[in-house]
Write an enzyme that holds these catalytic residues in place. Structure first.
Site, PDB file in Angstrom:
ATOM      1  N   HIS A 126       0.920  -1.170  -0.070  1.00 34.07           N
ATOM      2  CA  HIS A 126       0.197  -0.073  -0.028  1.00 34.07           C
ATOM      3  C   HIS A 126       0.802   1.378   0.001  1.00 34.07           C
ATOM      4  O   HIS A 126       0.304   2.441  -0.168  1.00 34.07           O
ATOM      5  CB  HIS A 126      -0.950  -0.011   1.123  1.00 34.07           C
ATOM      6  CG  HIS A 126      -0.205   0.389   2.378  1.00 34.07           C
ATOM      7  ND1 HIS A 126       0.434  -0.985   3.302  1.00 34.07           N
ATOM      8  CD2 HIS A 126       0.072   1.472   3.152  1.00 34.07           C
ATOM      9  CE1 HIS A 126       0.884  -0.295   4.245  1.00 34.07           C
ATOM     10  NE2 HIS A 126       0.832   1.045   4.098  1.00 34.07           N
TER      11      HIS A 126
HETATM   12  C1  UD1 Z   1      -1.932   5.295   6.001  1.00 40.74           C
HETATM   13  C2  UD1 Z   1      -0.736   5.824   6.695  1.00 40.74           C
HETATM   14  C3  UD1 Z   1       0.471   4.960   6.478  1.00 40.74           C
HETATM   15  C4  UD1 Z   1      -0.123   3.406   7.009  1.00 40.74           C
HETATM   16  C5  UD1 Z   1      -1.609   3.159   6.508  1.00 40.74           C
HETATM   17  C6  UD1 Z   1      -2.117   1.730   6.569  1.00 40.74           C
HETATM   18  C7  UD1 Z   1      -0.240   8.262   6.297  1.00 40.74           C
HETATM   19  C8  UD1 Z   1       0.940   9.168   5.832  1.00 40.74           C
HETATM   20  N1  UD1 Z   1      -0.040   7.037   5.837  1.00 40.74           N
HETATM   21  O1  UD1 Z   1      -1.763   5.331   4.617  1.00 40.74           O
HETATM   22  O2  UD1 Z   1       1.617   5.192   7.127  1.00 40.74           O
HETATM   23  O3  UD1 Z   1       0.634   2.190   6.683  1.00 40.74           O
HETATM   24  O4  UD1 Z   1      -2.218   4.207   6.741  1.00 40.74           O
HETATM   25  O5  UD1 Z   1      -3.267   1.543   6.008  1.00 40.74           O
HETATM   26  O6  UD1 Z   1      -0.722   8.435   7.254  1.00 40.74           O
HETATM   27  N2  UD1 Z   1      -9.243   5.197   1.673  1.00 40.74           N
HETATM   28  C9  UD1 Z   1     -10.333   4.480   2.106  1.00 40.74           C
HETATM   29  N3  UD1 Z   1     -11.042   4.061   3.003  1.00 40.74           N
HETATM   30  C10 UD1 Z   1     -10.428   4.430   4.107  1.00 40.74           C
HETATM   31  C11 UD1 Z   1      -9.087   4.968   4.528  1.00 40.74           C
HETATM   32  C12 UD1 Z   1      -8.632   5.400   3.166  1.00 40.74           C
HETATM   33  O7  UD1 Z   1     -11.116   4.297   1.006  1.00 40.74           O
HETATM   34  O8  UD1 Z   1     -10.932   4.147   5.506  1.00 40.74           O
HETATM   35  C13 UD1 Z   1      -8.587   5.626   0.779  1.00 40.74           C
HETATM   36  C14 UD1 Z   1      -8.827   6.963   0.304  1.00 40.74           C
HETATM   37  O9  UD1 Z   1      -9.146   6.984  -1.030  1.00 40.74           O
HETATM   38  C15 UD1 Z   1      -7.574   7.748   0.588  1.00 40.74           C
HETATM   39  C16 UD1 Z   1      -6.498   6.356   0.461  1.00 40.74           C
HETATM   40  O10 UD1 Z   1      -7.090   5.326   0.750  1.00 40.74           O
HETATM   41  O11 UD1 Z   1      -7.286   8.689  -0.166  1.00 40.74           O
HETATM   42  C17 UD1 Z   1      -5.140   6.622   1.365  1.00 40.74           C
HETATM   43  O12 UD1 Z   1      -5.765   6.718   2.671  1.00 40.74           O
HETATM   44  P1  UD1 Z   1      -4.737   7.405   3.666  1.00 40.74           P
HETATM   45  O13 UD1 Z   1      -5.370   7.747   5.105  1.00 40.74           O
HETATM   46  O14 UD1 Z   1      -4.485   8.982   2.925  1.00 40.74           O
HETATM   47  O15 UD1 Z   1      -3.305   6.902   3.649  1.00 40.74           O
HETATM   48  P2  UD1 Z   1      -3.004   5.285   3.614  1.00 40.74           P
HETATM   49  O16 UD1 Z   1      -2.363   4.965   2.374  1.00 40.74           O
HETATM   50  O17 UD1 Z   1      -4.163   4.482   4.149  1.00 40.74           O
END
Ligand code: UD1
Length: 357
Positions: A205
């Site tokens: 991821h």
């Molecule tokens: C975040 C953390 C990362 C951790 C990871 C675990 C940061 C910088 N990154 O990354 O260190 O390893 O979480 O999962 O904080 N999304 C959904 N549903 C959700 C959450 C996210 O659909 O419940 C999608 C959204 O489109 C979002 C993308 O996933 O834009 C990324 O989510 P985000 O919270 O920005 O970062 P992660 O890649 O999950």
């Protein structure tokens, strides 16, 4: 001083914070639990609380997704308001997600004491958003709880006073020890159509691995190759799901995609896997504690003890090297390694003792 608030925001925070909440409770203190809402899908959030025996957060800040700046700013605004209403004496954050650094900044500006669980890890790669979050949080924290000796050295090297650093061990491994038996009792590999020790588990991821189509395509090619020898179970993170849809992937029968899994199901799968392929931080540690070979699809790790002491191997992001690393795992015997120091299931109790002393 007993008005404590523990903050979680994203999936890896829950298993790090649950034992701390429990250890404080065991000492007669019930901290408030705040969820920033960085992760919000049922499969990335709510499902974990019941399994980990963690109380439901008393407050969800509902910040959701966005650019890193927007997400960080939203947490800051909402958490400042929370602090002004609730006046915590001490705030505890965990790990390195955007919510962690945002909360640290708010505490510094309001003069609230801050404890950081999983302090001092460094990849020395500032292009990783998590590295920036780690550095910011550590330099603002009053109590720095470390998981491995390299973290103590990093913090001292950055001029952080020794008195603030507390080497306590790994609360994620506290959770693992507490829940492993239940996880194995569920035999989750059966529902995935697998036999013990005859499958691999994949998670990917990191933005650097999944956001760019050609990089992700190369990695998927290496998984395809590996799956000819070992079937792979691949729970897909929402971030990766979007990119996979973008590249219009053809699905192989030996790479079994599924939605993100609850904690117990995933823990059980890892514990009986032949190997795990990942770019996660925490999974490098969990596989070391479990004695399961781990191939880390990154060029660096902020958790060097998992390589020096454990079962982790950095294979980089080049597809051919990943396949080669996998071959080596198949040919290698993995004996019983003692766990890294203080990964003994009691880290959270040590944290609670430090806080209360
Ligand atoms: C975040 C953390 C990362 C951790 C990871 C675990 C940061 C910088 N990154 O990354 O260190 O390893 O979480 O999962 O904080 N999304 C959904 N549903 C959700 C959450 C996210 O659909 O419940 C999608 C959204 O489109 C979002 C993308 O996933 O834009 C990324 O989510 P985000 O919270 O920005 O970062 P992660 O890649 O999950």
């Amino acid at each position: 001083m007993t008005n404590f608030t523990c903050v979680v925001g994203a999936r890896p925070n829950y298993m790090k914070m649950a034992p701390v909440v429990a250890a404080l409770k065991g000492r007669g203190i019930v901290p408030a639990l705040v969820h920033t809402g960085q992760h919000y899908d049922e499969s990335m959030s709510a499902v974990f609380f019941g399994e980990l025996g963690m109380p439901k957060p008393s407050r969800n800040l509902g910040v959701g997704s966005g650019t890193h700046t927007l997400q960080t700013a939203r947490v800051m605004v909402a958490f400042e308001e929370y602090c002004q209403t609730n006046q915590p004496d001490l705030v505890l954050v965990g790990g390195d997600v955007n919510s962690t650094a945002a909360v640290a900044l708010v505490c510094a500006k309001l003069g609230i004491r801050l404890g950081h669980v999983e302090s001092g890890l460094r990849s020395f790669d500032r292009s990783m958003p998590e590295e920036v979050n780690r550095v910011v949080t550590d330099h603002l924290a009053d109590l720095l709880f470390t998981t491995e000796e390299s973290a103590n050295e990093n913090l001292m090297g950055e001029g952080i006073p020794d008195a603030r650093i507390h080497f306590v061990g790994n609360t994620m491994i506290d959770s693992l020890d507490r829940h492993l038996e239940t996880a194995l009792g569920k035999e989750p590999w059966v529902a995935h159509g697998m036999k013990e020790n005859e499958y691999g588990v994949v998670t990917l991821h990191r933005p650097s691995n999944v956001d760019e189509g050609s990089q992700l395509e190369g990695l998927m090619g290496s998984l395809e190759e590996i799956s000819k020898k070992l079937p792979l179970i691949y729970p897909v993170h929402p971030r990766t799901q979007k990119s996979l849809e973008g590249i219009g992937l053809t699905v192989s029968t030996n790479v079994r995609f599924c939605a993100p899994l609850p904690y117990l199901e995933f823990l059980g799968l890892m514990a009986r896997a032949r190997c795990v392929l990942t770019d996660s931080g925490g999974i490098q540690e969990e596989t070391t504690a479990l004695g399961i070979p781990c191939l880390t699809i990154r060029e660096n790790t902020e958790r060097p003890v998992t390589v020096r002491h454990g079962t982790n191997r950095l294979v980089g992001v080049d597809p051919e090297n990943i396949v080669r690393g996998f071959q080596d795992v198949l040919n290698q015997e993995y004996g019983e390694n003692p766990r890294p120091p203080l990964w003994d299931g009691h880290a959270a109790e040590r944290i609670a003792d430090v806080i209360l002393s």
